[in-house]
Design a protein around this motif. Structure first.
Motif, mmCIF file in Angstrom:
data_model
loop_
_atom_site.group_PDB
_atom_site.id
_atom_site.type_symbol
_atom_site.label_atom_id
_atom_site.label_comp_id
_atom_site.label_asym_id
_atom_site.label_seq_id
_atom_site.Cartn_x
_atom_site.Cartn_y
_atom_site.Cartn_z
ATOM 1 N N SER A 537 0.761 -1.354 0.050
ATOM 2 C CA SER A 537 -0.326 -0.181 0.147
ATOM 3 C C SER A 537 0.930 1.483 0.131
ATOM 4 O O SER A 537 -0.261 2.217 -0.255
ATOM 5 N N ARG A 538 1.529 0.762 0.289
ATOM 6 C CA ARG A 538 2.935 1.573 0.336
ATOM 7 C C ARG A 538 3.166 3.624 -0.803
ATOM 8 O O ARG A 538 3.082 4.574 -0.589
ATOM 9 N N ASP A 539 2.621 2.698 -2.198
ATOM 10 C CA ASP A 539 2.123 3.882 -3.303
ATOM 11 C C ASP A 539 1.074 4.097 -3.597
ATOM 12 O O ASP A 539 0.748 4.178 -5.012
ATOM 13 N N GLY A 540 -0.209 3.644 -3.366
ATOM 14 C CA GLY A 540 -1.359 3.877 -3.476
ATOM 15 C C GLY A 540 -2.248 2.491 -2.675
ATOM 16 O O GLY A 540 -1.074 1.241 -2.992
ATOM 17 N N LYS A 541 -3.528 2.782 -2.464
ATOM 18 C CA LYS A 541 -4.673 2.259 -1.933
ATOM 19 C C LYS A 541 -5.106 1.313 -2.304
ATOM 20 O O LYS A 541 -6.517 1.023 -1.835
ATOM 21 N N ASP A 542 -5.203 1.616 -3.624
ATOM 22 C CA ASP A 542 -6.120 1.146 -4.805
ATOM 23 C C ASP A 542 -6.412 1.274 -5.972
ATOM 24 O O ASP A 542 -4.290 1.845 -6.117
ATOM 25 N N ALA A 543 -6.651 0.161 -7.304
ATOM 26 C CA ALA A 543 -6.351 0.562 -7.820
ATOM 27 C C ALA A 543 -5.561 1.428 -8.911
ATOM 28 O O ALA A 543 -4.809 0.849 -9.495
ATOM 29 N N LEU A 544 -6.405 2.274 -8.884
ATOM 30 C CA LEU A 544 -6.100 3.027 -9.487
ATOM 31 C C LEU A 544 -5.111 3.654 -9.683
ATOM 32 O O LEU A 544 -3.699 4.282 -10.804
ATOM 33 N N THR A 545 -4.364 4.281 -8.769
ATOM 34 C CA THR A 545 -3.387 5.027 -7.983
ATOM 35 C C THR A 545 -2.534 3.678 -7.618
ATOM 36 O O THR A 545 -1.217 4.645 -8.593
ATOM 37 N N LEU A 546 -2.124 3.185 -7.591
ATOM 38 C CA LEU A 546 -1.263 1.884 -7.962
ATOM 39 C C LEU A 546 -0.739 1.349 -9.749
ATOM 40 O O LEU A 546 0.626 1.772 -9.748
ATOM 41 N N LEU A 547 -1.614 1.437 -10.272
ATOM 42 C CA LEU A 547 -1.057 1.508 -11.962
ATOM 43 C C LEU A 547 -0.955 2.580 -12.530
ATOM 44 O O LEU A 547 -0.222 2.908 -12.600
ATOM 45 N N SER A 567 11.336 1.795 -10.060
ATOM 46 C CA SER A 567 10.493 1.650 -8.591
ATOM 47 C C SER A 567 9.519 3.155 -7.662
ATOM 48 O O SER A 567 10.849 4.030 -8.097
ATOM 49 N N TYR A 568 8.633 3.440 -7.956
ATOM 50 C CA TYR A 568 7.653 4.526 -8.087
ATOM 51 C C TYR A 568 8.188 5.327 -6.617
ATOM 52 O O TYR A 568 8.358 4.425 -5.611
ATOM 53 N N THR A 569 8.591 6.437 -6.727
ATOM 54 C CA THR A 569 8.552 7.847 -5.454
ATOM 55 C C THR A 569 7.727 8.490 -5.543
ATOM 56 O O THR A 569 7.523 8.769 -6.566
ATOM 57 N N SER A 570 7.438 9.053 -4.952
ATOM 58 C CA SER A 570 6.652 10.010 -4.639
ATOM 59 C C SER A 570 7.620 11.467 -5.324
ATOM 60 O O SER A 570 6.183 12.483 -6.257
ATOM 61 N N GLU A 571 8.078 11.542 -5.639
ATOM 62 C CA GLU A 571 9.137 13.013 -6.090
ATOM 63 C C GLU A 571 9.143 12.426 -7.719
ATOM 64 O O GLU A 571 8.728 13.258 -8.568
ATOM 65 N N MET A 572 8.713 10.934 -7.939
ATOM 66 C CA MET A 572 8.532 10.722 -9.989
ATOM 67 C C MET A 572 6.666 11.987 -10.101
ATOM 68 O O MET A 572 7.213 12.604 -11.360
ATOM 69 N N ASN A 573 6.157 12.004 -8.951
ATOM 70 C CA ASN A 573 4.739 12.725 -9.496
ATOM 71 C C ASN A 573 5.156 13.941 -10.191
ATOM 72 O O ASN A 573 4.286 14.583 -11.292
ATOM 73 N N ALA A 574 6.542 14.548 -9.650
ATOM 74 C CA ALA A 574 6.180 16.114 -10.550
ATOM 75 C C ALA A 574 5.957 16.031 -11.922
ATOM 76 O O ALA A 574 6.097 17.128 -12.246
ATOM 77 N N GLN A 575 7.276 15.139 -12.095
ATOM 78 C CA GLN A 575 6.928 14.843 -13.286
ATOM 79 C C GLN A 575 5.882 15.079 -14.636
ATOM 80 O O GLN A 575 5.735 15.398 -15.504
ATOM 81 N N VAL A 576 5.520 14.076 -13.696
ATOM 82 C CA VAL A 576 4.235 13.990 -14.511
ATOM 83 C C VAL A 576 3.065 14.987 -14.531
ATOM 84 O O VAL A 576 2.740 15.510 -14.906
ATOM 85 N N VAL A 577 3.149 16.218 -13.388
ATOM 86 C CA VAL A 577 2.472 16.761 -13.090
ATOM 87 C C VAL A 577 3.251 17.887 -14.298
ATOM 88 O O VAL A 577 2.796 18.866 -15.106
ATOM 89 N N GLU A 578 4.536 17.844 -13.992
ATOM 90 C CA GLU A 578 4.979 18.613 -15.395
ATOM 91 C C GLU A 578 4.707 18.624 -16.496
ATOM 92 O O GLU A 578 4.397 19.269 -17.682
ATOM 93 N N ARG A 579 4.395 16.929 -17.205
ATOM 94 C CA ARG A 579 3.828 16.840 -18.142
ATOM 95 C C ARG A 579 2.936 17.085 -18.533
ATOM 96 O O ARG A 579 1.983 18.051 -19.532
ATOM 97 N N LEU A 580 1.990 16.838 -17.758
ATOM 98 C CA LEU A 580 -0.089 17.967 -18.057
ATOM 99 C C LEU A 580 0.315 19.491 -18.226
ATOM 100 O O LEU A 580 0.015 19.368 -18.912
#
Ligand SMILES: Nc1nc2c(ncn2[C@@H]2O[C@H](COP(=O)(O)O[C@H]3[C@@H](O)[C@H](n4cnc5c(=O)[nH]c(N)nc54)O[C@@H]3COP(=O)(O)O)[C@@H](O)[C@H]2O)c(=O)[nH]1
Length: 845
Positions: A537-547, A567-580
């Motif tokens: 459950s470290r990187d997500g607690k539901d299916a969508l978040t895990l994917l 492996s996923y780290t919370s910092e990676m999300n910043a990149q996704v935000v950047e892409r958006l």
């Protein structure tokens, strides 16, 4: 003096005698009607006596003498006394004597008559008795007759009422001809709206109102009646209101005493309603029989009473075999349990039940069905019978399972798709919560799969995906889920994981498995893959978040290079935000006119002259500054805005070239890159021709650059487009040659002018012998195909010299000039600067 007393006495005497005389006459003649026997004598006697008396009177009354014929003398007196009176008395006596027998006979006759009268009276009495008896009998008979008459009257009245109230119309008609009616009972009006006289007055009335389509048959039947003596048939008769009524006509032929047909008597009954009911029943029956559904009904004991054709077909029995059997033979045991426990009770309760059951064919196979059971009740509320409509849903079921399969599985690899993955992942998470164990999601993407697909064809691409799926199966347990999301993306869900390290081990195992060469469709090649990992459950607690987390990790892995695991780290999300953010800015860039073109010269290695200029797209981001195309073109392609942007590039470059020409600057070829989406436009050549026409740039001054993979996507249409450009005199170059998988066979068919060697090869060929070999091979290949070679990314003199020495015709690179804004490029053109080939020559000479 007249003695009046004597006179009176004489008159009285005379009168008396005359009275006696008169009486005797009356009795003799009138009463007894006897012949006047003795009367003359008697009258003569009387006459003399009267005469004698008269003479006496004259004696007394002298005044009467003149009236007496014989005078009153003694003689006369004597005569009177001696002759007249005795004679008178004698005559009177004689008359009486003669008269006596007659009187006696008369009295006898009277006696006889009295006797006769008595007999007659007796007879009369007897007769009177008889008559009285007869009268009595007659009176009784009269009473009886009156009663009979009354009875007849009542009966007649009843019959009349009955006839009026009766639905049957009595009629008589003539034999033959138009069968004209001679009598029609009054109630005909209720039947067809017409009066009896309408039928009787018009001899064709009846036949004219028989439905035209029934008329011929009816007349034929009537004619046949003459032979048989009776008939019974049905036909339609037009009512006064115009509608038709069905009539049942039953009639008999009446013969006269000589046996000849005399007339027809019969009756009409309106059978419209029963006929409609019959027709409705026939139609319903026809519908039931034509139905493709099993339709049947059973009694409340569950014994089949009717099964239609489709039903018989479905259970493999004839109607005779099916009817009379318990309905349980038509369904398998499991379905009977549902029907008995659920279906029938519900139908009894609420009137109907619908559910999915099955029919049992007599050969043993089951047919999935959708079944409707209806309970039909009596007016007392008791179940009278059950009916059922059963539809074969085999196809539907097959289709449903096919749809279910399609909805849940990838048709190419047979792996679960995104839908089922989501489901399985949710289950895995739920299970993981319970057993307190981990779940890992591995997002895998094949590196350079697009290239394989584009260059080796879709068949090889598909075969590769199947082979990858197979290798993945070999890397995980059966309980784990391997799914394909589409393209070259696979997701694995690893359950009951002890520790995150396990997921990395499996990822490594997968990469190792994929690294082994693939031999597919006659081709052998290797591929790499990148893997992004997220952990529950470290990187997500539901299916969508895990994917999402695994996807983000995958992006990072790919960004690291080929064959990486991240492996996923919370910092990676910043990149996704950047892409958006990038996506959003890119969409706005077009509207805000943030795109510009830079131009880079292409130099002739023989003359050192500038021969062409390449237009290169730049995005002037308000915050990020100039964004290079490699960073935004793939995203722009994804967003679908590249064809619009590409058309703008083409128009702007052509216009710029035309302006430089108009400004008297050297007439150079303007080289423009086409995006993949642009290249597949069906009207591409028309668009290019239109822009050339619009900007006034000669087609021979335009060069179009396309990559190998763009061409290889659809070789035939690429050949067609390229030939069309060639005919327009537009130049054609293959960009980044050597990085793709273009087939040499195809290459020959493309009407090209130049091959551009990708800058990666030029960069490294001085250090990597393989790249040097590739560069030399490309130059040699191009020459053998009659094409010029342009080396991209030339940065050093060494590279320049090598290319020059090996016959490369043209170069492009920072060694001479980086891409420049239009104004700077214009300066360069005005300057007419040349490529310093001095060093190359020096080396050579
Ligand atoms: N469909 C379109 N594609 C376009 C367009 N404009 C550019 N591109 C493509 O983007 C890729 C990257 O282009 P860019 O970042 O502009 O890079 C070009 C040059 O700047 C670069 N170059 C040239 N000389 C040197 C050098 O000496 N060193 C070095 N490191 N880089 C150099 O090479 C690229 C040349 O482009 P090309 O000849 O097309 O390969 C690129 O693939 C473009 O095709 C566009 O409008 N539409």
């Amino acid at each position: 003096m007249i003695n009046f007393i004597d006179l009176g006495s004489e008159i009285f005497r005379t009168g008396f005698l005359l009275a006696i005389f008169g009486y005797l006459l009356w009795v003799g003649r009138t009463r007894r009607n006897l012949p006047p026997r003795g009367w003359n004598t008697l009258l003569s006697g009387f006459g003399l006596l009267v005469f004698g008396s008269l003479l006496d009177i004259t004696d007394e009354f002298e005044a009467l003498n003149p009236f007496v014929i014989v005078g009153n003398t003694h003689t006369q007196a004597l005569l009177e006394k001696v002759v007249i009176f005795p004679l008178g008395y004698l005559l009177l006596l004689r008359g009486l004597m003669r008269w006596m027998p007659a009187v006696h006979g008369l009295s006898r006759e009277l006696e006889c008559r009295k006797q006769v009268e008595r007999i007659l009276e007796a007879i009369v009495e007897t007769r009177t008795g008889e008559l009285k008896a007869a009268n009595l009998a007659l009176a009784e008979e009269v009473v009886v007759r009156r009663q009979a008459q009354e009875f007849l009257e009542i009966t007649r009245a009843r019959l009349e009422h009955l006839l009026t109230a009766s639905p049957a119309v009595i009629y008589c008609c003539k034999v033959g001809g138009n069968y004209a009616n001679t009598f029609v009972s009054e109630n005909v009006q209720a039947l067809v709206g017409y009066k009896p006289k309408d039928f009787i007055e018009d001899s064709r009335f009846w036949i004219n109102h028989v439905h035209p389509r029934d008329r011929e048959r009816v007349v034929a039947d009537l004619d046949a009646l003459l032979q048989r003596g009776e008939a019974c048939y049905e036909y339609r008769f037009q009512h006064r209101d115009g509608s038709y009524r069905w009539i049942h006509d039953e009639l008999q032929l009446v013969r006269d005493t000589e046996g000849q047909p005399f007339e027809i008597v019969g009756y009409w009954v309106d059978i419209t309603h029963p006929k409609r009911v019959e027709q409705t029943q026939q139609r319903l029956s026809a519908i039931l029989e034509a139905s493709t559904d099993f339709v049947g009904f059973s009694d409340n004991e569950g014994i089949a009473q009717y099964v239609n054709q489709a039903g018989c077909r479905l259970v493999g029995m004839s109607a005779e075999e099916a009817v009379g059997r318990p309905i349980t033979v038509f369904t398998p045991d499991w379905a009977n349990i549902i029907i008995q426990n659920e279906g029938l009770p519900a139908a009894k309760r609420q009137g109907w039940w619908r559910g999915e059951t099955a029919l049992l064919h007599r050969e043993g196979h089951e047919i999935p069905v959708s079944q409707l059971i209806l309970a039909h009740h009596t007016s007392e509320g008791e179940v009278e019978f059950f009916s059922t409509v059963v539809r074969d849903i085999s196809e539907h079921k097959a289709y449903e399972s096919q749809l279910e399969y399609q909805a849940n599985y990838d048709s190419l690899t047979g792996l679960p798709n995104r839908n089922l993955l989501q489901d399985r992942l949710e289950h895995a998470i739920a299970h993981a919560w319970r057993v307190r164990q981990g779940v890992a999601v591995l997002f895998l993407d094949l590196d350079r799969f697009k290239m394989v697909n584009d260059s080796l064809g879709h068949d090889v691409g598909d075969a590769l995906l199947k082979a990858v799926a197979e290798r993945l199966r070999g890397c995980v347990r059966d309980e784990d889920t391997i799914s394909r999301l589409g393209g070259d993306e696979f997701v694995l869900v690893l359950e009951e994981l002890r520790g995150g390290e396990m997921s990395r081990l499996i990822a490594n195992k997968i990469l190792a498995a994929l690294q082994a060469p693939f031999a597919l469709e006659g081709q052998t090649f290797r591929i790499n893959a990148s893997v992004g990992i997220s952990l529950f459950s470290r990187d997500g607690k539901d299916a969508l978040t895990l994917l999402k987390s695994a996807d983000t990790a995958l992006h990072w892995a790919k960004a690291q290079g080929r064959g990486c695991i991240r492996s996923y780290t919370s910092e990676m999300n910043a990149q996704v935000v950047e892409r958006l953010t990038m996506e959003q800015s890119l969409r706005q860039a077009w509207e805000r006119q943030e795109f510009v073109l830079h131009y880079q010269p292409i130099m002739d290695l023989q003359t050192g002259n500038m021969v062409a200029v390449e237009a290169l797209l730049r995005w002037q981001h308000p915050r990020l500054g100039v964004v290079p195309p490699a960073k935004f073109i793939p995203l722009a392609e994804e967003l679908g805005i590249m064809p619009t942007v590409g058309e703008w590039v083409l128009r702007t470059a052509c216009l710029q070239s035309r302006r430089w020409q108009d400004a008297g600057l050297p007439m150079l070829t303007m080289s423009v890159n086409l995006s993949t989406q642009q290249f597949i436009q069906v009207d591409l050549t028309d668009r290019v021709a239109h822009i050339l026409d619009e900007t006034g740039l000669p087609p021979s001054c335009l060069a179009i650059e396309i990559t190998e993979s763009q061409i290889m996507q659809d070789v035939e249409s690429a050949v067609a487009s390229l030939r069309a450009f060639k005919e327009m005199k537009v130049h054609l170059s293959i960009d980044d040659f050597g990085t793709g998988y273009s087939s040499l066979i195809h290459l020959k068919r493309f009407p090209l002018n130049r091959l551009k060697i990708g800058k990666d090869f030029i960069h490294d060929f001085t250090k990597t012998p393989e790249d040097e070999t590739i560069v030399l091979a490309v130059i040699s290949l191009a020459h053998s195909l009659g094409l010029k070679v342009v080396a991209e990314g030339v940065e050093t003199e060494e590279q320049l010299r090598f290319l020059w020495e090996n016959g490369c015709e043209e170069m492009q690179g920072h060694y001479f000039s980086p891409p420049l804004p239009a104004s700077e490029m214009e300066g360069l053109l005005q300057e007419n600067r040349q490529l310093p080939l001095r060093l190359a020559y020096q080396q050579c000479h």
